[in-house]
Write a protein that holds these residues in place. Structure first.
Motif, PDB file in Angstrom:
ATOM      1  N   LEU A   1       7.855  40.251 -25.585  1.00 13.36           N
ATOM      2  CA  LEU A   1       9.206  40.064 -25.030  1.00 13.36           C
ATOM      3  C   LEU A   1       9.137  39.721 -23.545  1.00 13.36           C
ATOM      4  O   LEU A   1       9.899  38.891 -23.041  1.00 13.36           O
ATOM      5  N   GLN A   2       8.180  40.370 -22.856  1.00 13.56           N
ATOM      6  CA  GLN A   2       8.029  40.063 -21.422  1.00 13.56           C
ATOM      7  C   GLN A   2       7.570  38.623 -21.246  1.00 13.56           C
ATOM      8  O   GLN A   2       8.035  37.912 -20.349  1.00 13.56           O
ATOM      9  N   ALA A   3       6.663  38.171 -22.123  1.00 13.72           N
ATOM     10  CA  ALA A   3       6.190  36.779 -22.019  1.00 13.72           C
ATOM     11  C   ALA A   3       7.332  35.816 -22.346  1.00 13.72           C
ATOM     12  O   ALA A   3       7.492  34.778 -21.694  1.00 13.72           O
ATOM     13  N   LEU A   4       8.146  36.173 -23.328  1.00 16.44           N
ATOM     14  CA  LEU A   4       9.259  35.293 -23.719  1.00 16.44           C
ATOM     15  C   LEU A   4      10.269  35.129 -22.578  1.00 16.44           C
ATOM     16  O   LEU A   4      10.794  34.046 -22.351  1.00 16.44           O
ATOM     17  N   THR A   5      10.500  36.227 -21.846  1.00 15.73           N
ATOM     18  CA  THR A   5      11.542  36.200 -20.808  1.00 15.73           C
ATOM     19  C   THR A   5      10.940  36.137 -19.395  1.00 15.73           C
ATOM     20  O   THR A   5      11.634  36.445 -18.427  1.00 15.73           O
ATOM     21  N   ALA A   6       9.663  35.736 -19.302  1.00 17.24           N
ATOM     22  CA  ALA A   6       9.005  35.686 -17.978  1.00 17.24           C
ATOM     23  C   ALA A   6       9.825  34.809 -17.038  1.00 17.24           C
ATOM     24  O   ALA A   6      10.273  33.723 -17.418  1.00 17.24           O
ATOM     25  N   GLY A   7      10.043  35.301 -15.826  1.00 13.74           N
ATOM     26  CA  GLY A   7      10.812  34.533 -14.843  1.00 13.74           C
ATOM     27  C   GLY A   7      12.301  34.805 -14.905  1.00 13.74           C
ATOM     28  O   GLY A   7      13.057  34.348 -14.052  1.00 13.74           O
ATOM     29  N   MET A   8      12.743  35.530 -15.907  1.00 17.84           N
ATOM     30  CA  MET A   8      14.188  35.848 -16.026  1.00 17.84           C
ATOM     31  C   MET A   8      14.473  37.195 -15.346  1.00 17.84           C
ATOM     32  O   MET A   8      13.641  38.092 -15.400  1.00 17.84           O
TER      33      MET A   8
END
Ligand SMILES: NC(=O)c1ccc[n+]([C@@H]2O[C@H](COP(=O)([O-])OP(=O)(O)OC[C@H]3O[C@@H](n4cnc5c(N)ncnc54)[C@H](O)[C@@H]3O)[C@@H](O)[C@H]2O)c1
Length: 330
Positions: A54-61
């Protein structure tokens, strides 16, 4: 509309665990209820495994602080504390009816109760319930923490407000809401999957192909395109410059050809054995967990690529990012 600060889960298996991870990552607290005490360890493991993805999916958000997970063996405690309830007990209508009634008696009247059921319609879930207006279907896809699609289904007894509140909550945790126009058994997506699944069972029964060969027929061809565009848009493109008109001219007659079946074969032990052996061969010694990790890493990478093109689930990710920028700025 009630703000969802705490998500209540009833049933914490494959799907309940997925809902928990997605909600916690989006800053929502989760109170999870199950009849099996062993599930507390399981749901906590599921969440920890899902978090890096989930952290990789939303990285930069800009994401809010992670929500807090609590576990209880008491569904009434869950129902009393939740702002929104997602039911994820096994796919048995008798069981679902048995668990829905008591929690609907405890939950506040403006708390939506949504069922993850793969195929039961709201009218089936409403049988004998005193307050059906806030009981809807919110059908997700596994893994819930990485697949954004959720089918929202109501019927004439459900209040439009309940469906709208559910849609708003699901969007707030990064999902793509598909509002069904009316209830049908199997909803939309499982009807489509069912048609393909019947053909797979026939192919195994007739010994036409192994599960590996059947999966090759998807993964190297149509499956690669399906994350970008759906069947109708892709078929139109297969008509080339002539588009839909040429498509019908060339492929219209084949709808009458007897390529596929309308009913599944009788489910014999032989079919199930071919499935078990075939999928074990495909796993080539990798555990279920290892295969899930490979699936999840690719699901993240694919969605990040789709976001660059604002296509499919990548569009959902971009919309979620825009939403989170507003939420976290305010
Ligand atoms: N697995 C999937 O791919 C998938 C996808 C979409 C929807 N669904 C639907 O989600 C629902 C759950 O499926 P799953 O695959 O997570 O099942 P599962 O078997 O993995 O988990 C079900 C959980 O419910 C618990 N449970 C059983 N009786 C209970 C009760 N009375 N009260 C509280 N908890 C109870 C079990 O202990 C278990 O932890 C089903 O309706 C299914 O159709 C499943």
């Amino acid at each position: 509309m009630r703000k969802v600060r705490t998500l209540g889960l009833l049933g914490t298996g494959v799907i309940g665990g997925g809902w928990a991870a997605r909600a916690l990552h989006c800053g929502v607290d989760v109170i999870a209820a199950d009849v099996d005490p062993k599930m507390e360890k399981r749901i906590r493991e599921t969440v920890e495994i899902a978090m890096p993805q989930l952290q990789a999916l939303t990285a930069g958000m800009p994401m809010p602080a992670r929500g807090k997970l609590t576990f209880t063996l008491d569904p009434a405690e869950m129902a009393a504390k939740a702002d929104f309830i997602q039911e994820n007990v096994p796919e048995s209508l008798e069981l679902k009816l048995r668990v829905l009634e008591p929690i609907s008696k405890v939950a506040d009247p403006d708390v939506v109760i949504s069922s993850s059921t793969s195929g039961f319609m709201p009218s089936e879930l409403h049988t004998g319930l005193s307050n059906p207006e806030r009981i809807i279907v919110g059908h997700p896809f596994n893994p819930v923490y990485l697949c954004p699609l959720v089918e929202v289904v109501g019927n004439s007894q459900t209040s439009p407000d309940a469906k709208e509140a559910a849609a708003e909550f699901y969007r707030s945790i990064g999902m793509h809401v598909l509002m069904l126009r009316r209830e049908v058994s199997g909803h939309l997506t499982d009807r489509l999957q069912e048609a393909m699944w019947r053909e797979i069972l026939h192919a195994l029964n007739d010994d036409i192909a192994t599960t590996g060969e059947l999966d090759e027929s998807i993964v190297y061809g149509p499956g690669l395109r399906w994350a970008i565009m759906g069947m109708s848009q892709l078929y139109m493109l297969s008509g080339g410059e002539g588009g839909a008109e040429h498509f019908w001219k060339q492929f219209g007659p084949s709808v009458d050809w007897p390529w596929s079946h309308n009913t599944a074969p009788t489910l014999t032990q032989e079919i199930m054995d071919r499935f078990t052996k075939g999928t074990a061969d495909q796993a080539a010694g990798r555990s279920v967990r290892e295969q899930e990790m490979a699936r999840d890493e690719c699901l993240v990478a694919i969605q990040r690529v789709l976001a660059k093109y604002n296509m499919g689930a990548g569009k959902t990710l971009n919309e979620f990012e825009a939403r989170m920028r507003v939420v976290t700025a305010g």
